[in-house]
Design a protein around this motif. Structure first.
Motif: not given
Lengths: 312, 291
Positions: B160-168
């Motif tokens: 989950l971290r990769t997409p959220v980080e990318y989003l931010l």
């Protein structure tokens, strides 16, 4: 409960929340707040770029200086201007984006016209192939093209970009064919038929009747084409390397060019490459596009109404 | 007699039609089809380019197995690309739809806002984006520096971290890719007859119902077009990590062109899978709505 239907309450509610006839105040405020917030998010990188670009090296190092520089420092622009070799690269950028765009627009309009106005077999195949040219990633076709150009001695020659454009295979050609298809398909058949009865040839009908009726589509297609060619760096980088240098190409090797011009060992620490100079370079790079956009913004913004761009 | 003339006319019309599209067909064969087949051939060969000619040595699927099983970077980059695309597409679509609905209203200073929202169409290019991301100007303003956010990210499972980080970190960039999509939505919205809204309002439909029952269904074609457009633009963007990796391998002494060609085809395959998946998702939604 009575008070809820008092005329005064009804009127206040009307002003705040709107009625059938017009929007309420609350809605309007929320709308503008949202628009301003989103607008800010959009402009923030540009503002950041501009403000950083006028910071002196003292301001850059000072953590107190975020959004308001202590002085307007133009030294970054002077250096970025020299590193980019601005007048020369600007001229080449203009040539490299305008020439293929003109040809591409003309050819795509011919193809779009053919698809919109004539009945023939295999049309649906052509549409599928058009979609394919839009989807196929450039790196799946670029190497053989580059090798062929190399054999023909065309690497670094603007012809390497112009030839595909002339054949309707320029950058994002498929979109332009579809734009013209859309705008020609609504042309009334009567005009065409009466001209044909008068003995006009098909090409003549195209140039005398179809083209004038689609001027907005031509302008929109041309502008978009120029912008997309200008911003394209993958193909230009491969085909033009060594021959022509466009602004985005020079920007992508900015660090190297800077160090050639101002070798790190020889200049004092304040003249070393910093973010401010890089941002000045970036800003100089988009400046011509910004100018064009603000002069021609009506054509971008109203392109929807004028051409009915959709993709159906 | 008349029948024959009819046929004659039809053939003439068809011939003239071919005349108009002929140049495109020739161009397609020369500049798209041939190079595509040639690249496919390279991908099964070890390609050595000398000053005068190109030598091919057939190696079967060696380039493909190397890309998928031996290369330490390629598969990871591909997965990253797929995740980023999957995160970006819905954001671009929803955002473009909201902006288009705003711009379809009448309000003061509409022109100013339109100019701002379409600005990214003009200035988005690889090097510009690279400079902006390098300076951190592309992330959602300030969010990724807040300690609580950083801690929250560390608590998330990796998937989950990769997409959220990318989003931010790339929020603004994602929004910057929605310019043309806004245009397309706007043009679809303007085709909806205003009297439908009025009729619905008279029948007592709320704005909420009007959105779900009238506006959204009328945007379904535009949504599919926009989804395709978004995926293609993101996949062709020159700052895309996969593209950069393939490009860097092209001039590599080991493998070089053959290997890069094989990777191009794998990448193209993944892109098609993404297109098909998103297309099917959108279509099944549209079908449910029309019932």
């Amino acid at each position: 409960m009575q008070i809820l239907h008092h005329p005064l309450v009804e009127r206040t509610r009307g002003i705040l929340f709107g009625s059938r006839a017009h929007r309420g105040l609350t809605f309007t405020i929320v709308l503008y707040l949202l628009l301003i917030a989103i607008g800010f998010v959009y402009l923030q990188p540009l503002l950041f770029m501009f403000i950083t670009s006028i910071k002196s090296s003292g301001d850059l190092l000072n953590p107190m200086v975020q959004w308001v520089p202590s002085e307007l420092y133009l030294g970054n622009y002077l250096r970025a201007f020299r590193v980019l070799d601005y007048p020369e690269t600007l001229l080449q950028s203009i040539l490299i984006s305008v020439t293929p765009s003109l040809l591409q627009t003309l050819v795509c309009s011919l193809v779009g016209y053919g698809l919109a106005r004539y009945r023939f077999r295999g049309k649906s195949i052509i549409f599928v192939l058009l979609l394919a040219t839009f989807i196929i990633p450039p790196q799946n076709t670029v190497i053989p093209q580059m090798l062929t150009y190399r054999d023909l001695g065309l690497l670094g020659n603007p012809l390497a970009l112009i030839l595909p454009a002339v054949m309707g295979q320029g950058y994002k050609s498929a979109i332009f064919v579809l734009i013209f298809y859309q705008s020609f398909i609504s042309l009334p058949k009567v005009l065409e038929e009466s001209a044909r009865l008068d003995g006009a040839s098909d090409l003549r009908i195209f140039f005398n009747i179809a083209v004038p009726s689609a001027i907005p589509a031509y302008i929109v297609a041309f502008i978009f084409s120029v912008v997309w060619y200008w911003n394209e760096t993958f193909l230009t980088g491969i085909f033009l390397e060594g021959g022509v240098t466009t602004l985005p190409m020079q920007l992508s090797r900015f660090t190297q060019a800077y160090e050639n011009l101002y070798p790190p060992g020889t200049v004092n620490i304040f003249d070393r490459l910093n973010e401010a100079v890089k941002m000045s370079g970036t800003f100089l790079n988009i400046l011509p596009l910004l100018v064009m956009y603000f002069v021609l913004q009506r054509w971008f913004v109203e392109s929807v109404e004028m051409t009915g761009i959709t993709g159906e | 007699m008349t029948n024959r003339r009819e046929i004659n006319l039809r053939t003439r019309e068809a011939l003239n039609g071919y005349g108009f599209v002929l140049i495109w067909i020739v161009g397609f064969s020369l500049f798209t089809l041939l190079p595509l087949l040639e690249t496919l051939r390279y991908s099964f060969n070890e390609v050595t380019v000398t000053a005068t000619n190109i030598n091919l040595e057939f190696v079967q699927g060696a380039n493909f197995t190397r890309a998928l099983f031996t290369d330490p970077n390629f598969v990871e980059l591909l997965i990253g690309y797929a995740i980023e695309t999957f995160v970006s597409v819905p954001i671009v679509l929803i955002f473009a739809m909201i902006i288009a609905m705003f711009l379809n209203q009448n309000f003061k200073f509409k022109g100013v806002f339109r100019v701002i929202f379409f600005l990214p169409i003009v200035i988005t290019s690889g090097p510009v984006i690279r400079e902006l991301t390098a300076q951190g100007a592309a992330s959602a303003p300030g969010v990724s520096n807040i300690p609580a956010v950083v801690e929250f990210l560390q608590e998330l499972p990796r998937a989950l971290r990769t997409p959220v980080e990318y989003l931010l970190t790339s929020f603004i960039l994602i929004l910057w890719f929605s310019g043309v999509q806004i245009l397309i939505y706007l043009s679809s919205l303007q085709k909806v007859d205003r009297s439908i809204y009025e009729a619905a309002a008279i029948d007592g439909a709320s704005s909420w119902e009007i959105f779900w029952k009238i506006i959204l269904p009328s945007l379904s074609t535009a949504t599919v077009v926009n989804a395709i457009f978004t995926i293609v633009t993101l996949s062709h963007f020159s700052e895309n990590h996969v593209i950069q990796y393939i490009y860097s391998q092209t001039y590599n002494v080991q493998g070089g062109i053959g290997y890069a060609s094989a990777m191009s085809f794998i990448y193209f395959g993944v892109m098609i899978v993404l297109l098909v998946v998103i297309f099917l998702l959108l279509r099944s939604r549209a079908k449910r709505e029309s019932k």
